[in-house]
Every structure is written in structure tokens, then in C-alpha cells.
Design an enzyme around this catalytic site. Structure first.
Site, mmCIF file in Angstrom:
data_model
loop_
_atom_site.group_PDB
_atom_site.id
_atom_site.type_symbol
_atom_site.label_atom_id
_atom_site.label_comp_id
_atom_site.label_asym_id
_atom_site.label_seq_id
_atom_site.Cartn_x
_atom_site.Cartn_y
_atom_site.Cartn_z
ATOM 1 N N GLU A 183 0.816 -1.226 0.000
ATOM 2 C CA GLU A 183 0.000 0.000 0.000
ATOM 3 C C GLU A 183 0.853 1.282 0.000
ATOM 4 O OE1 GLU A 183 -2.753 0.390 3.305
ATOM 5 O OE2 GLU A 183 -3.609 2.209 2.493
ATOM 6 N N LYS A 225 -2.309 -1.939 -3.351
ATOM 7 C CA LYS A 225 -3.390 -1.108 -2.786
ATOM 8 C C LYS A 225 -2.982 0.358 -2.918
ATOM 9 C CE LYS A 225 -6.058 -0.254 1.418
ATOM 10 N NZ LYS A 225 -6.781 -0.855 2.519
HETATM 11 P P1 13P Z 1 -9.360 4.094 3.974
HETATM 12 O O1 13P Z 1 -10.218 3.445 2.928
HETATM 13 O O2 13P Z 1 -10.143 4.719 5.092
HETATM 14 O O3 13P Z 1 -8.316 4.990 3.381
HETATM 15 O O4 13P Z 1 -8.597 2.915 4.699
HETATM 16 C C1 13P Z 1 -7.963 1.983 3.938
HETATM 17 C C2 13P Z 1 -6.705 1.590 4.582
HETATM 18 O O5 13P Z 1 -6.481 0.435 4.802
HETATM 19 C C3 13P Z 1 -5.731 2.646 4.898
HETATM 20 O O6 13P Z 1 -4.537 2.076 5.319
#
Ligand code: 13P
Length: 344
Positions: A183, A225
Site C-alpha cells: 500500500e 493497494k
Molecule cells: P481508507 O479506505 O479509510 O483509506 O482505509 C484503507 C486503509 O487500509 C488505509 O490504510
């Protein structure tokens, strides 16, 4: 490395019409969300809240996996579902519903220079992964954040250090038989334009994939992500969903190898309607242009949870309405992941 198992799990996570619920808020993040709904941040409230989400009937139609916070991995149901489930650990309960349990394995953020952040937790990661796998986790998440400020941030050093950590994290996970959800989040804070975000996103994602290749990460057993390409929250010129979709897809096409198992967006502080609409446009456009190179879906925290949490507000009498709302949000995002969302 068990590549067959990694690919199998990754494919299940991005199965058509399904996405991931990110319910991995740390103690301090859940505090921020609970305060807005007048809920006290106690262990029991965190457990009861998550039990409410996970026991929502039929969400397995739309939710393929849930990212848990470490605390939740070891918590149990208290029997609101009846005697049979009392004392059942959350990962076991989710698995029984054909929802894959995952876990956030980074340990938050440390300062990097004056204004940037670096993700913590790599030193103890390999040991922890053994415990998480034993507790039933099938996939993991590691989040790196990047701030845009003028032409100064993010710095090359911050991008590279975080990219190296993401790659090291992904390797440790794949070696432990867990699918990494990588991510890199470009934050929405600031007044930057969508074009600036596009330029930064492309640079960050290219460097991240460069490092993932150095570590020879098995892409069919990995999920990306990313944040969408958006204008900063304070930018006066806010793009349409169509522009977000065009620019996001262009960046992804330029940076993400087609072997990657799937792309699951974070909502990142967009309004829940925007996050759903933008996902819908991205998928629709990818299909129209024959550019759906990977399965594309959601891994939302706030988008899926804000309204059910508000309705629940820590009160037992609200559980049913909160579950109905959560089911509705999951369904809307499932539609969006197919490009079939028509609005509320
Ligand atoms: P949000 O969709 O609230 O951004 O959260 C996703 C997430 O895992 C952030 O690390």
C-alpha cells in the site's frame, strides 16, 4: 516459496464483485473515528463494533477478505449470533463464512526528516508473521504514506526508503506463505492539483515496482493497494470522476506489471459517495478501453465504515440498522467494482 498457494489466495481476494474491508484501525485511529460518534474507545467497544461488522448477514457476497488489527486477531465473538459462535475467534468465524482474514503488519509511522513519514515494524516482522499465520491470517497489509508539498515533497530519499521497506515486507510475507497487500498512499492533504498528484503517483509507483522487482516478488501472489489520482483536499479545482478515472488508469498502466494479481483501492479520506463513484468510473473506463489488465476493486476502511459506525454509536439497539447500512455500502462498492454502480 509456495507460489501456487499465494496465487490462489490473491485470486480469491479479488474475485469478481468482491472487495476487501479494511478494519485494521490502530488504537489511535479508531479513537479518532469513535470520538466523532461519541463511542468510548475501550477494548470491549472495539470488539463489539467489529463483531457487528463481521456478523452482518450475507456480506460474504461482496466482501472477500477483512484486514484486522493485531488485537482483533485474538478476540472472540460474544455470542450475539447465538450459542454456537460464543467464544469463536474472529479469524475462525470469518474463515467459516468464506471471508479471508488478513492483518495489518506495519506498526505505524515514524518521522522522516522534518515533514515526512517512514513505516515502522520491519525489524520484528519475520517473527510476527509466524504468529499471524498460526492465528489464521492469510494475507497482510503494509502502508507507506507520501505527502505532496509544492515541488519539495515527497523527497527522493523518502520514496526510496519506503519503497525498499515495502519490497522487504512483501518478500518476508511471501516466504511465510502470506499474500502481501502493498500500500503506497499518496495523501490527499494539501492544495495540489490532480496533475501534480499524477506526476507524484507515477514516480512513487515506479520506484516501488523497481524495488519489488529487485526482491523478485512473485507478482501473481501480490496485490497493490494504491490511492486514486486525485486533487488535494484544499485544491479549488476538483476533478470529475471521469478525469480521476482517466488519470488513475494512465498511471497504473504505466507502472503496474500485468502479472500483479489485482488492484484494490483505498478510499483515503474521500467522501464515501466519491470513493464509490470514482471506483465505478475507473472500472467502467478500463472495460470500455479494454484496459482491465488486472482485477480492480476496493479495500475500503472509511467508505465502508463511516455510516454504519455512526448508526451503531455503541448501542445494542442500533445493531440491526448498522448492519443493514454496512451491507448496503458493501453492495454499492461491489457494484462499483463491476462498473455497474448507478448512484444511491
Ligand atoms: P481508507 O479506505 O479509510 O483509506 O482505509 C484503507 C486503509 O487500509 C488505509 O490504510
Amino acid at each position: 516459496m509456495d507460489t501456487e498457494k499465494l496465487q490462489y489466495i490473491a485470486k480469491l481476494l479479488v474475485a469478481p464483485g468482491k472487495g476487501i474491508l479494511a478494519a485494521d484501525e490502530s488504537f489511535s485511529t479508531i479513537e479518532k473515528r469513535f470520538v466523532l460518534c461519541d463511542i468510548e474507545n475501550t477494548e470491549e467497544n472495539r470488539r463489539a463494533y467489529r463483531e457487528m461488522l463481521f456478523t452482518t448477514p450475507a456480506i460474504e457476497e461482496y466482501i472477500s477478505g477483512v484486514i484486522l488489527f493485531e488485537e482483533t486477531l485474538y478476540q472472540t465473538l460474544r455470542g450475539a449470533q447465538g450459542k454456537q459462535t460464543e467464544g469463536v475467534l474472529f479469524p475462525e468465524f470469518l474463515t467459516g463464512r468464506r471471508i479471508l482474514p488478513g492483518i495489518k503488519v506495519d506498526q505505524g509511522l515514524d518521522g522522516f526528516g522534518e515533514k515526512e513519514k517512514i513505516t515502522k515494524g520491519i525489524g520484528t516482522l519475520q517473527e510476527r508473521l509466524i504468529d499471524y499465520a498460526k492465528a489464521g491470517a492469510k494475507f497482510t497489509k503494509w502502508r507507506a504514506v507520501f505527502t505532496i508539498e509544492n515541488n519539495v515533497l515527497p523527497t527522493d530519499e523518502c520514496i526510496l526508503e519506503n519503497a525498499k521497506l515495502l519490497a522487504e515486507y512483501a518478500l518476508f510475507c511471501q516466504e511465510a506463505g502470506l499474500v502481501p497487500v502493498v500500500e503506497p498512499e499518496i495523501l490527499m492533504e494539501g492544495s495540489h492539483t490532480i496533475d501534480k498528484c499524477k506526476e507524484v503517483s507515477e514516480k512513487v509507483f515506479k520506484i516501488v515496482f523497481g524495488e519489488l522487482k529487485v526482491k523478485e516478488i512473485y507478482f501473481p501472489g501480490m496485490i497493490l493497494k494504491p490511492s486514486m489520482v486525485l486533487a488535494g483536499k484544499d485544491c479549488l479545482n476538483q476533478p470529475s470522476s471521469k478525469e480521476v478515472a482517466e488519470k488513475t488508469l494512465e498511471v497504473l498502466k504505466n507502472c503496474v506489471p500485468t502479472e500483479v494479481a489485482g488492484i484494490v483501492f483505498l478510499s483515503g479520506g474521500q467522501s464515501d459517495e466519491d470513493a464509490t463513484k470514482n471506483l465505478n468510473e475507473i472500472v467502467k473506463l478500463a472495460k470500455e478501453n479494454n484496459e482491465a489488465l488486472w482485477p480492480i476493486t476496493f479495500s475500503y476502511g472509511r467508505d465502508l465504515q463511516d455510516s454504519p459506525m455512526k448508526i451503531w454509536a455503541g448501542k445494542e439497539e442500533n445493531i440491526l440498522s448498522a448492519k443493514n447500512e454496512f451491507y448496503k455500502k458493501a453492495k454499492e462498492n461491489s457494484m462499483a467494482s463491476k462498473g455497474e454502480y448507478l448512484g444511491e
